[in-house]
Design an enzyme around this catalytic site. Sequence first.
Site, PDB file in Angstrom:
ATOM      1  N   GLU A 199       0.957  -1.215   0.025  1.00  0.00           N
ATOM      2  CA  GLU A 199       0.094   0.107  -0.103  1.00  0.00           C
ATOM      3  C   GLU A 199       1.081   1.150   0.028  1.00  0.00           C
ATOM      4  OE1 GLU A 199      -2.247   0.570   3.629  1.00  0.00           O
ATOM      5  OE2 GLU A 199      -3.663   2.093   2.755  1.00  0.00           O
ATOM      6  N   ASP A 278     -12.100   2.034   4.051  1.00  0.00           N
ATOM      7  CA  ASP A 278     -12.697   2.649   5.126  1.00  0.00           C
ATOM      8  C   ASP A 278     -14.021   3.630   4.635  1.00  0.00           C
ATOM      9  OD1 ASP A 278     -10.653   1.670   7.463  1.00  0.00           O
ATOM     10  OD2 ASP A 278      -9.525   2.447   5.906  1.00  0.00           O
TER      11      ASP A 278
HETATM   12  N1  ADE Z   1      -6.605  -0.196   8.895  1.00  0.00           N
HETATM   13  C1  ADE Z   1      -7.412   0.752   8.202  1.00  0.00           C
HETATM   14  N2  ADE Z   1      -7.419   0.942   7.006  1.00  0.00           N
HETATM   15  C2  ADE Z   1      -6.300   0.570   6.841  1.00  0.00           C
HETATM   16  C3  ADE Z   1      -5.248   0.703   5.589  1.00  0.00           C
HETATM   17  N3  ADE Z   1      -5.940   1.479   4.619  1.00  0.00           N
HETATM   18  N4  ADE Z   1      -3.972   0.164   5.876  1.00  0.00           N
HETATM   19  C4  ADE Z   1      -3.460  -0.167   6.696  1.00  0.00           C
HETATM   20  N5  ADE Z   1      -4.039  -0.680   7.982  1.00  0.00           N
HETATM   21  C5  ADE Z   1      -5.631  -0.078   7.934  1.00  0.00           C
HETATM   22 ZN    ZN Z   2      -7.378  -1.894   4.575  1.00  0.00          ZN
END
Ligand code: ADE
Ligand code: ZN
Length: 337
Positions: A199, A278
Amino acid sequence: MPLWQFCRGLPKAELHVHLEGCLEPDFLLELARRNEVAVPWETAEQLREAYRFRDLGSFLDLYFAGCQVLCDQRDFYELTTAYLDRAHQDGVAHAELFFGPQTFIERGIPVGVQLEGILDAVADAGARTGISASLLVSAHRHRTDDDAFALLDSVGPWADRIAGFGMGGAEVGNPPEKFVRYFAELRRQGFKTCVHAGEEGPADYVRQAVELLGVDRVDHGITILDDEDLVREVAAAGTPLTVCPISNVRLRTVPSLSEHPLPRMLAAGLNVSLHSDDPAYFGSGLADTYTATAEGVGLDRGTLTELARNSVRASFLPHASRQALLSRIDAVAPADC
Ligand code: ADE
Ligand code: ZN
């Protein structure tokens, strides 16, 4: 039919959503009042103003601050219910819900209070709307592997109601290799596994996720494109990557939707699907995520249908349930898709 209506009507699996990230501003403030938890925001508008993130770290600070208002079983029940009702409206046929008990265990909230609230809501929402959902217990990578083992022990009594285990949190500096023992134990116990990797972290973290942890799915995985050999290996293995384009833009790992690597991932033959991560913090449920991504990167309805199929195939549902969902997609797919 307008694009948004097509995206909403397409049966989809949501495989990458954090329950704690489904806490809408109004509900967060209601819980703060109900549980007498002091928070620095008085109105939902003030709270939304705070949703301007510099990076994953600044987001996680707010995300964990929001978790402070969740205290008892009713709170976890209502959070899950509200999300599943919205997801049902969005055409989500099946949702696998990440939830991180460590946040609440450290505040003395028994894990049973957390999980029973969530699992009751899953059962009731299924009976009410037909949505199917299951739980993915998520460990925090910024904690130790001993902490992860303690988490695994504490959720033991609910093992038969847990669909799999994941891992999120602050990525850079906490590579997958830190949790080799933990993931080996999860696999030994027969659990499905996934991990956030690639990410913000480098392609090598994705390599570690697949080669050292042997996960069933990689969450995000977008930086894999920096390693051509790894792209070929992961594409050949068919390992699913749960991509969250709106999240990537909001957390500034990608400058804009039009520059998102999704088209290159598809062209490379990677097994990708679309997810929301999220939704309360990024202002986008799954139907909006499909719509905005299609408009932003330029995807036609056939490709969106294929992404929905990928999401179902990558789910941890039993084979027969996956086939039934794929038939539902076929019934609404554009001609020749
Ligand atoms: N917890 C909630 N959203 C997240 C994300 N995008 N990356 C890592 N941990 C998370
Ligand atoms: Zn996530």
